[in-house]
Design an enzyme around this catalytic site. Structure first.
Site, short mmCIF file in Angstrom:
data_model
loop_
_atom_site.label_atom_id
_atom_site.label_comp_id
_atom_site.label_asym_id
_atom_site.label_seq_id
_atom_site.Cartn_x
_atom_site.Cartn_y
_atom_site.Cartn_z
N LYS A 216 -4.28 -9.28 -6.48
CA LYS A 216 -5.62 -9.61 -5.99
C LYS A 216 -6.64 -8.55 -6.42
O LYS A 216 -6.28 -7.38 -6.63
CB LYS A 216 -5.62 -9.80 -4.48
CG LYS A 216 -5.61 -8.53 -3.67
CD LYS A 216 -6.13 -8.77 -2.26
CE LYS A 216 -6.42 -7.40 -1.63
NZ LYS A 216 -7.42 -7.36 -0.63
N LYS B 298 -11.04 -3.50 -4.02
CA LYS B 298 -12.09 -2.52 -4.29
C LYS B 298 -11.58 -1.09 -4.40
O LYS B 298 -12.27 -0.22 -4.90
CB LYS B 298 -13.22 -2.63 -3.26
CG LYS B 298 -12.82 -2.37 -1.82
CD LYS B 298 -14.03 -2.53 -0.93
CE LYS B 298 -13.71 -3.12 0.41
NZ LYS B 298 -12.63 -2.46 1.17
N LYS C 294 0.82 -1.21 0.00
CA LYS C 294 0.00 0.00 0.00
C LYS C 294 0.85 1.26 0.00
O LYS C 294 0.45 2.27 -0.57
CB LYS C 294 -0.98 0.00 1.17
CG LYS C 294 -2.02 -1.09 1.02
CD LYS C 294 -3.39 -0.71 1.52
CE LYS C 294 -4.39 -1.72 0.97
NZ LYS C 294 -5.75 -1.52 1.35
#
Ligand code: ATP
Ligand code: LTN
Length: 343
Positions: free
Chosen positions: A207, A210, A124
């Site tokens: 992966k 969202k 991230k």
């Protein structure tokens, strides 16, 4: 019908399940298959708490108006996916201030070396170079607080959360040694055998997420049928023609087969047999129809729930009241064990 007393006894006997999803974007097929599909199946057999991790969402920059709308929308998405607010405790994290309080106690027990190992932080922060804040770094401690506050036995999550669950278990050990054993329950991860990692549609080595900037990478559970068809038909697959599961050489096709298998209840082998001699295009058309059909009742319920904000607020309030009783009890034991004075 169980009376109040027998209901309470049943709850005592049932194991406690807790899980949540961060309030970013809209829930995707990945969240549904890897997490919420399982949460739903557990509602009858366990004492379940499902929450909206809105404080976790603050690790990335949020527009207040959008965040607020999204909290209602997420709550409606949970209910539309079949989570029952009467049978379970469904609540919003920030409405229970004990999460932030336990987070602090646990942060002071967690060595930085443990946080340095978290792969999600590395991923991230690489994606988010302009906002590598301390919250992104300490996020797994808040997640541990979420779990430990409710004395959860089992935590159903997708594969990506396994490392965070391990950290939560380490933190129980730190607390036991620093203060008192037995105050916090040791949780276990509960990861589904199939569908624990649904991959991005355009890049099946990553992966499905969202909060992905490219919306072609995911199917959101509230995407309209046309969008769903388009996204699935344009999913990246290899140039071979044989429909056969092979994660290494055919990651895109294998991902579609996993989605198909979980949604249809058929095994991958059955699907391969059904499509012997057919083209990838056939599979994609049928999979798109299956996804649209699966999501149609969910979307109907979602749009209906979104028409009545007062009703959603009333349900949120009921969930918060139930969660609060349990959270306050644990926090009190923690404060006592730590040596803080309560007046
Ligand atoms: P974000 O993009 O904001 O990180 P996310 O899509 O990864 O969000 P989370 O809110 O982090 O979703 O996760 C909610 C639950 O869904 C977790 O249990 C997580 O393990 C599961 N999950 C998330 N993505 C997938 C996926 N691609 N496949 C299977 N399970 C998933
Ligand atoms: N970090 C989780 C969301 C989450 C969670 C939790 C899941 C926050 N707190 C506690 C299970 C238990 C994620 O999926 N990104």
């Amino acid at each position: 019908m169980p009376n109040a007393k027998s209901h309470a006894i049943l709850l005592i006997m049932k194991k406690t399940i807790l899980s949540g999803s961060t309030v970013t974007g809209d829930l995707t097929l990945g969240n549904y298959i890897g997490a919420i599909h399982n949460w739903k199946q557990m509602q009858n057999d366990y004492d379940c708490l499902y929450f909206l991790a809105d404080l976790h969402a603050l690790t990335v920059t949020q527009d207040p108006k959008i965040l607020k709308n999204r909290i209602y929308s997420f709550f409606a998405q949970y209910l539309a996916l079949g989570l029952d607010p009467q049978q379970n405790t469904i609540f919003v994290q920030s409405q229970i201030h004990e999460h932030a309080e336990l987070n602090w106690i646990l942060t002071c027990l967690t060595p930085m070396g443990y946080l340095n190992r978290m792969t999600q932080f590395k991923e991230k922060s690489e994606k988010n170079v302009k906002n590598i804040n301390a919250g992104l770094y300490t996020y797994p401690v808040l997640m541990a607080a979420d779990i430990l506050l409710y004395q959860a036995d089992l935590v159903p999550v997708g594969e990506d959360q396994r490392q965070h669950l391990e950290l939560a278990r380490d933190i129980v050990g730190f607390f036991d040694r620093a203060h008192a054993p037995g105050v916090l329950k040791m949780p276990e991860a509960f990861i589904p055998k199939s569908g624990a990692r649904i991959m991005s549609l355009q890049d099946p080595t990553k992966k499905m997420s969202k909060s992905d900037d490219n919306e072609k990478n995911f199917v959101s559970i509230i995407d309209d049928p046309k969008k769903i068809e388009k996204k699935i038909k344009s999913a990246a697959t290899d140039s071979d023609t044989v429909i056969k599961y092979n994660l290494e050489n055919k990651p895109g096709l294998s991902n579609l087969l996993t989605i198909y298998s979980v949604l249809s209840g058929k095994t991958v082998a059955q699907i391969e047999a059904d499509y012997a001699g057919k083209m990838y295009g056939h599979l994609k058309v049928d999979l798109a129809a299956l996804v649209v059909e699966t999501l149609a009742p969910v979307q109907l319920k979602y749009h209906d729930l979104m028409k009545n904000q007062d009703h959603l607020e009333m349900l949120m309030k009921q969930g918060a009241e139930k969660a609060k009783v349990r959270a306050a009890k644990t926090l009190k034991s923690v404060y006592d064990a730590v040596g803080l004075v309560r007046v």
